[in-house]
Structure formats: C-alpha cells, structure tokens
Scaffold this motif. Structure first.
Motif, short mmCIF file in Angstrom:
data_model
loop_
_atom_site.label_atom_id
_atom_site.label_comp_id
_atom_site.label_asym_id
_atom_site.label_seq_id
_atom_site.Cartn_x
_atom_site.Cartn_y
_atom_site.Cartn_z
N GLN A 40 40.87 38.70 38.30
CA GLN A 40 41.86 39.68 37.84
C GLN A 40 43.25 39.05 37.73
O GLN A 40 43.98 39.32 36.77
CB GLN A 40 41.91 40.86 38.81
N VAL A 193 37.74 48.41 38.50
CA VAL A 193 37.80 46.95 38.33
C VAL A 193 37.03 46.53 37.08
O VAL A 193 37.50 45.74 36.25
CB VAL A 193 37.23 46.25 39.58
N ALA A 197 38.35 44.91 33.36
CA ALA A 197 37.80 43.68 32.82
C ALA A 197 37.19 43.90 31.44
O ALA A 197 37.36 43.08 30.52
CB ALA A 197 36.75 43.11 33.78
#
Length: 325
Positions: A40, A193, A197
């Motif tokens: 990240q 998350v 992405a």
C-alpha cells in the motif's frame, strides 16, 4: 524543474523495479500484515510523487515571506519568468495535466468501484435474507447446500456465511478456524484494502506496480486471516479446514477461506513456521515510513531553501522597500 525530474524518476523506479524486488522476497509471507502495508505504501508513494512532480512543473518555487504583497509579487514574477518561454509553458501545462489527471482518475475509479460494490453486496444480502437460515449461536447464516464453502460478506451489514456441507464436513476445531478466518477479514477491513488495490489497478492497468500489488495483497490478506485462525486453533487444524472448503464456490463480492490461493496457503501452514523477527518487522516498518515520506522530503528541501531566495531584482519596488526596512 530538477525537483520534478527527481520525483518523476522516483515514481518510475517504484513502478518498475519495486514489484520485481518485493515479489521475489520471501519475507512478506512470514509477516503478511507488514507485506500488505508495504504494498500500500509503495502505491501511495508513487501516486504522491507523480502529483507533486506535476505541481512542481506547474508552479515554480517562490520565496516564502510574511509580507503578503511581497509574496504575491514574487509569485507573479516567477510565473511570468517560467511561462514566458514556449518550453516553460509546455512544461507547466504538462505538469498541470499530470497533477490533476492522476488524482482525478483515481477518484473516478474509486467512485465507480464503490457504487458497484455497494450494489452487489446489497443484492447478495437480499438473496441471503431469502434463502439463508440465521444461526444466532454461531453468528452465521447457513445455506442449504451440500458443497463445503464458507465466506464473509463485508461492509456495514456484514454476514458470515457457511453451507450445510461445510458444517457436516468440519469438526468443531476446524469450524472454529474457518469462522476465525472470516471474522479476521471483517475485523481488519480487508475488503477496504482489496478495494483500494483494485481501484489503483483499474485506474492504471499498464503500471506493473499496481497490477502486482493487487494480486499480492489479495494473497497476503488471506495469509493474514490464516495466521489469525492458526493462532486460535493451530496451524494443522487451519490447514485441514482450508482443504475442506477450498473448492467451494463463493460470490466475487465476498471474501472466502478457500479460493485459488488455498493450495499455497495450506503448504505454508504445514511447513515449519518461521515468523519475521521483531527487528525485521521494525526495519520493514521504518523502510515503509521512509518510502512514504520521501516525495514530501524531496519537495520540502527546495521549499525550505526557497525561503532564502529573492525573486525581486534590485531596483524593483519590493526590493527597495525591503532595503529601506
């Protein structure tokens, strides 16, 4: 111009070399949560560097002054000097496009992904409400299906779903491992998350960093959930549970204990466990912090030096006023 070139070179290096180096390293599987953070951070740092490079091309560095009149005059003179030549004007226009297009593209893709995910989750919840049977004791929704499967539907109205086939095939410890796996996804917001992405990968599909990060983060969040389950029930029990539900079909909008990465994860659970040391985790965390801060430091150095610059030549009213003071 030098600052913009350094930032662009840094972003290109991150997008091309970092995926090869990080993907070949085995430490991420030993510390999945740190690996998720590092992937990240790489994406965030590359985006920040690109936006700051565009801003540096668009707006020249000017002297910082407490006098608003002097500051405005310095800004006007610096902008006039930069855009007076065709090359400066072209660089400024390119920088403006870069500084606006990158966050604009990300915002557009993020908005589209958010709407799609919310719609798909709502539709699936409605199906579960019709065909599922709540099990308050276990805190799950049970589906009358013979194929062993388990998954969680994340979000504000989260659901943990398990089939009759899984309940029949799993013993108590294995069932506890599967449920712990799914609840780890929910507790650590792995859906957010993964959504971020996926957004970057769809916003910039030709950038290898974002394509690789999407695949690696999808793998690491499952390993992280495996580790949470293994801490509760044991690694071999978790591996046996994964083998049982690995072939179960699950909706694309859900997070499942099985999936295409199950075989590699089972091997990881069976093999001797060597978690990353505290020193290794500290070093990785420090490196991630430096990578995240580096674009800001590159911009901050020249900006700090600009406080000592004088863009007003001798003889200008501002310079005369400064001299009289």
């Amino acid at each position: 111009m030098i600052v913009a070139a350094v930032l662009l070179a840094y972003a290109v290096l991150l997008c091309t070399l970092a995926p090869r180096l990080l993907r070949s390293a085995g430490w991420a599987e030993r510390a999945p949560r740190l690996g998720i953070v590092v992937w990240q951070v790489l994406g965030a740092s590359a985006l920040t560097a690109a936006v700051l490079a565009g801003s540096a091309l668009t707006v020249p560095t000017v002297r910082v002054s407490a006098d608003l009149a002097e500051l405005l005059q310095a800004c006007v003179m610096a902008l006039t000097a930069q855009y007076a030549s065709p090359g400066g004007a072209a660089a400024g226009a390119a920088g403006a496009v870069l500084a606006l297009a990158v966050p604009g593209r990300v915002a557009w893709c993020a908005g589209a992904a958010l709407l799609r995910i919310r719609r798909e989750r709502r539709e699936h919840r409605e199906v579960l409400d019709m065909v599922g049977r709540p099990d308050p004791r276990r805190g799950v929704v049970v589906l009358d299906h013979d194929e062993p499967a388990a998954y969680c539907l994340p979000g504000r109205h989260r659901r943990t779903v398990i089939t009759i086939g899984a309940l029949r095939s799993l013993d108590d410890d294995q069932l506890a491992a599967v449920l712990a796996h799914e609840r780890a996804h929910q507790a650590e917001r792995h859906d957010a998350v993964l959504a971020w992405a996926q957004t970057l990968a769809r916003a910039f599909p030709r950038v290898s960093l974002f394509r690789t990060a999407e695949a690696e983060i999808a793998r690491l969040v499952e390993m992280r959930a495996d580790d949470v389950a293994a801490a509760l029930t044991g690694r071999l029990t978790t591996a046996a549970a994964l083998l049982t539900v690995a072939g179960g079909r699950t909706p694309a909008v859900a997070l499942a204990a099985g999936g295409s990465t199950a075989a590699r994860r089972v091997r990881r659970l069976i093999e001797p466990h060597h978690p990353l040391s505290r020193a290794g985790i500290a070093a990785g965390s420090l490196t991630a912090a430096v990578v995240l801060a580096l674009p800001l430091l590159v911009v901050g150095g020249p900006a700090a030096a600009a406080t000592q610059l004088n863009y007003c030549p001798e003889g200008t009213p501002a310079a005369q006023i400064t001299t009289m003071r």
